[in-house]
Design an enzyme around this catalytic site. Structure first.
Site, short mmCIF file in Angstrom:
data_model
loop_
_atom_site.label_atom_id
_atom_site.label_comp_id
_atom_site.label_asym_id
_atom_site.label_seq_id
_atom_site.Cartn_x
_atom_site.Cartn_y
_atom_site.Cartn_z
N THR A 181 -35.11 -3.99 12.83
CA THR A 181 -36.32 -4.25 12.04
C THR A 181 -36.29 -5.68 11.52
OG1 THR A 181 -35.29 -3.50 10.02
CG2 THR A 181 -36.43 -1.86 11.31
N HIS B 188 -38.42 -10.61 8.23
CA HIS B 188 -39.41 -11.53 7.70
C HIS B 188 -40.22 -10.91 6.58
CE1 HIS B 188 -42.50 -14.66 7.93
NE2 HIS B 188 -41.49 -15.37 8.37
N GLY C 152 -80.03 4.79 3.80
CA GLY C 152 -80.70 3.56 4.25
C GLY C 152 -80.61 2.50 3.18
N SER D 83 -75.76 5.32 0.19
CA SER D 83 -74.56 5.86 0.88
C SER D 83 -74.20 4.98 2.09
CB SER D 83 -74.75 7.31 1.27
OG SER D 83 -76.01 7.57 1.84
N ASP E 163 -16.49 -16.17 10.06
CA ASP E 163 -15.84 -17.33 10.69
C ASP E 163 -16.29 -18.63 10.03
OD1 ASP E 163 -18.28 -16.36 11.88
OD2 ASP E 163 -18.11 -17.95 13.40
#
Ligand SMILES: Nc1ncnc2c1ncn2[C@@H]1O[C@H](COP(=O)(O)OS(=O)(=O)O)[C@@H](OP(=O)(O)O)[C@H]1O
Ligand SMILES: Nc1ncnc2c1ncn2[C@@H]1O[C@H](COP(=O)(O)OP(=O)(O)O)[C@@H](O)[C@H]1O
Length: 637
Positions: free
Chosen positions: A116, A119, A474, A548, A173
């Protein structure tokens, strides 16, 4: 020194393919995720795991060697990161942007690793990858220590219920394999982990690039380290369903298996617990009880089955049980509720619309859920609670949910399978959120549907009519109120029992607390829909005249009513015509900027795609339109 794990060699494939396949089939599977930032060396680590386990085919290997020379950042050596960062676009950006699932195997176990991205924006991918994982490897760059990002990922991992955490301190390292550096990072992380409730974790000093403590430990460079190598730890960690098996029995029904008249069985994957032939069980939500008479599997009947197994249960009694129901231990069934509180992650570009209906899928159940405005949003970095009206892409919040019928669940903390859900947009079919149920709301437990003696059929029968909802939609000024009025008058003359709900009027009373934001319009229509439904239950022919503007809410009201009762009437007046009429002078105000969020100007209107009736007010007078509508809905009985 720990014994190095032995990876599968290809030799057995050549010698005895059956033995090879058998061995692979019967190994346990560990799903894990890796979290870390772009530069923590995550891709290199996964590449190394794949490489060392010989799960890369020869041709891929050749390609990898070529690629390393061309794009790699590691000179002539193989750049393992290239194996994982498969997509060209990712290479160009130098970041991993989607969830990639890789498979590898050792002698002891099979693994699926979800890579994953680290970022900032990609919480969504992280949640996707983590949702099925049992363990998380959290990578930290030894030079940088615990970062904001480490904390964010750890919190998400914990939130998503992953209880096994490995803190892989990488690039040892580059710090000279310094023990003090490692110890300081571990101490730092421990303090944070305890604060967020991560009970335990395993810290391993590694170098993905050089291979230290990956397959064998301790590496020559870290003689001071006395823990397991990463692979040995992944091979040994106990994540089999031990916990799930000790819990009470639950099996969500996937399908009803009825091959012939003599057999009826319920097939599903056991989510938790153990079931034996003869066990008493309860079906949730109906509450009906019975006894398990057979447990049927692909390999014949068995006496006992446990979490993680797919089985078909036959019951002693003929009880109603179908897909979406949960068969559970009779004495300790899960709850069923239609209201609960949940934490959820929003994963869509388009923000959450409180009040809108989304499909909610939990196990084998699919219902419609509406979500209230969030109680708060959680800042993933500081874990602070922020005030929020909605949630945007990659935000996490807590809100109350209501479903159109009870769903069976358990708190996510107790049972990930019965407590985790996704939300799906009903129109785009996109997965827009993933959530985790916290608990059922007490008010849902205490409110029960009250059966009434006089039914809606009785009400309608008394009025000698079939209830209907004539839903006019409408633009403002399109003619909804005028035409609805004319239709009501005509119905009245025909002795029909009607009622007209008009936008302007309802907004003076019931909905006077609502304005014209998206959320308020959604709530406006939800309430009007509920009222229209009650009136239809009372046997009335209801007419509604509301803009609506959203398809989703009109669809929601349609679904609230019996089939055929909702009649969508699109008053199809072009914006230019409605604007020219400008009965209330609102278009003028909207154009001049005095009125914000005006439909058609700076707020959307989504025209119906398949309205039952469409009227064109340019060609028809209001009376003609009304007559046309009456003709369409006749015979109303
Ligand atoms: N910003 C804005 N946008 C749209 N309409 C506005 C606005 N502000 C006030 N009005 C007046 O309110 C009426 C619309 O209310 P509705 O309840 O039908 O609207 S909605 O369905 O919730 O969108 C609408 O009435 P109609 O003209 O009858 O449609 C307007 O008169
Ligand atoms: N064919 C028609 N149908 C409906 N209304 C019309 C028509 N022609 C003109 N109008 C006028 O348009 C206006 C529509 O307003 P109204 O009915 O309040 O619309 P809405 O309720 O959609 O906002 C009214 O003044 C009405 O007289």
């Amino acid at each position: 020194m720990n014994t190095p794990p032995s990876f599968t060699t290809d030799a057995l494939i050549a010698e005895d393919i059956d033995a090879y396949l058998h061995r692979h089939q019967h190994k346990s599977l560990l799903r894990f995720i890796t979290c870390g930032s772009v530069d923590d060396g995550k891709s290199t680590l996964i590449g190394r795991l794949l490489y060392d386990s010989k799960m890369i085919f020869e041709d891929q290997l050749a390609a990898l060697e070529n690629d390393s020379k061309r794009h790699g950042t590691q000179g002539e050596e193989i750049d393992f990161a290239l194996l994982v960062d498969g997509l060209a676009a990712e290479r160009e950006q130098g970041i991993t942007i989607d969830v990639a699932y890789r498979f590898f195997t050792t002698e002891k176990r099979k693994f699926i690793v979800a890579d994953t991205p680290g970022h900032e924006q990609y919480t969504r991918n992280m949640v996707t990858g983590a949702s099925t994982a049992d363990l998380a490897v959290i990578l930290v760059d030894a030079r940088k220590g615990v970062l904001q990002q480490t904390r964010r990922h750890s919190w998400l991992v914990h939130l998503l219920g992953i209880r096994h955490v490995v803190l892989a301190v990488n690039k040892m390292d580059l710090v000279g394999y310094d023990r003090a550096t490692f110890d300081a990072i571990v101490a730092d992380y421990r303090a944070f982990a305890e604060a967020i409730g991560i009970a335990d974790f395993t810290a391993i000093p590694i170098s993905g690039f050089k291979g230290d403590n990956i397959t064998a430990a301790p590496s020559a460079s870290t003689p001071w380290y006395d823990g397991p190598a990463l692979i040995a730890h992944l091979e040994g960690v106990e994540v089999d369903n031990a916990a799930a098996q000790t819990q009470s029995f639950r099996m969500p029904v996937q399908w009803v298996n009825r091959p012939n008249l003599d057999f009826r069985g319920f097939a599903g994957l056991i989510a938790s617990g153990t079931v034996r032939v003869g066990d008493p069980v309860r079906i949730v939500p109906s509450g009906k009880t019975s006894t398990v008479s057979r447990i049927v599997t692909f390999d014949g009947d068995i006496e006992e089955a446990v979490a993680g197994q797919s089985v078909t249960l036959a019951l002693a009694d003929e009880v109603d049980c179908s897909r979406g129901d949960v068969i559970a231990a009779a004495g300790d069934p899960p709850q069923a509720s239609d209201q609960f509180r949940a934490t959820f992650v929003w994963m869509d570009e388009e923000a959450l619309k409180p009040g809108r209906g989304y499909w909610l899928k939990l196990g084998t159940q699919t219902v419609t859920a509406t979500i209230q405005a969030p109680e708060y949003e959680i800042d993933v970095n500081s874990r602070e609670h922020l005030a929020a009206k909605t949630l945007g892409l990659n935000s996490i919040g807590v809100a109350e949910f209501a479903t159109d019928r009870p769903i069976t669940f358990e708190p996510y903390d107790t049972n990930r399978q019965l407590g985790g859900f996704i939300l799906i947009d009903k129109f785009t079919n996109a997965t827009v959120a993933a959530g985790m149920i916290a608990f059922s709301l007490r008010r849902a437990d205490n409110i029960h549907w009250q059966p009434t003696a006089i039914t809606r059929a009785d009400h309608a029968g008394m009025k000698n009519q079939t209830p209907r909802v004539l839903w006019f939609t409408g633009l403002s000024g399109s003619g909804k109120s005028t035409i609805a009025n004319a239709v009501e008058q005509q119905l009245h003359l025909m002795n029909r029992h009607t009622f007209l709900l008009d936008g302007d009027n309802v907004r003076h009373g019931l909905n006077r607390d609502l304005g014209f934001t998206e959320a308020d319009r959604i709530e406006n229509i939800r309430r009007v829909g509920e009222v229209a439904k009650l009136m239809a239950d009372a046997g009335l022919i209801v007419l509604t005249a509301f803009i609506s503007p959203f398809r989703a809410e009109r669809q929601m009201v349609r679904e609230m009513l019996p089939e055929g009762e909702f009649i969508e009437i699109f008053v199809d007046t072009p914006l230019s015509v409605a604007e020219a009429r400008d009965v209330k002078g609102l278009y003028k105000k909207a154009r001049s900027g005095q009125l914000k969020n005006f439909t058609g100007i700076d707020s959307p209107y989504e025209p119906p795609e398949h309205p039952e009736i469409r009227v064109n007010t340019v060609d028809m007078t209001p009376e003609q339109a009304a007559r046309y509508i009456i003709e369409q809905i006749m015979p109303l009985k």
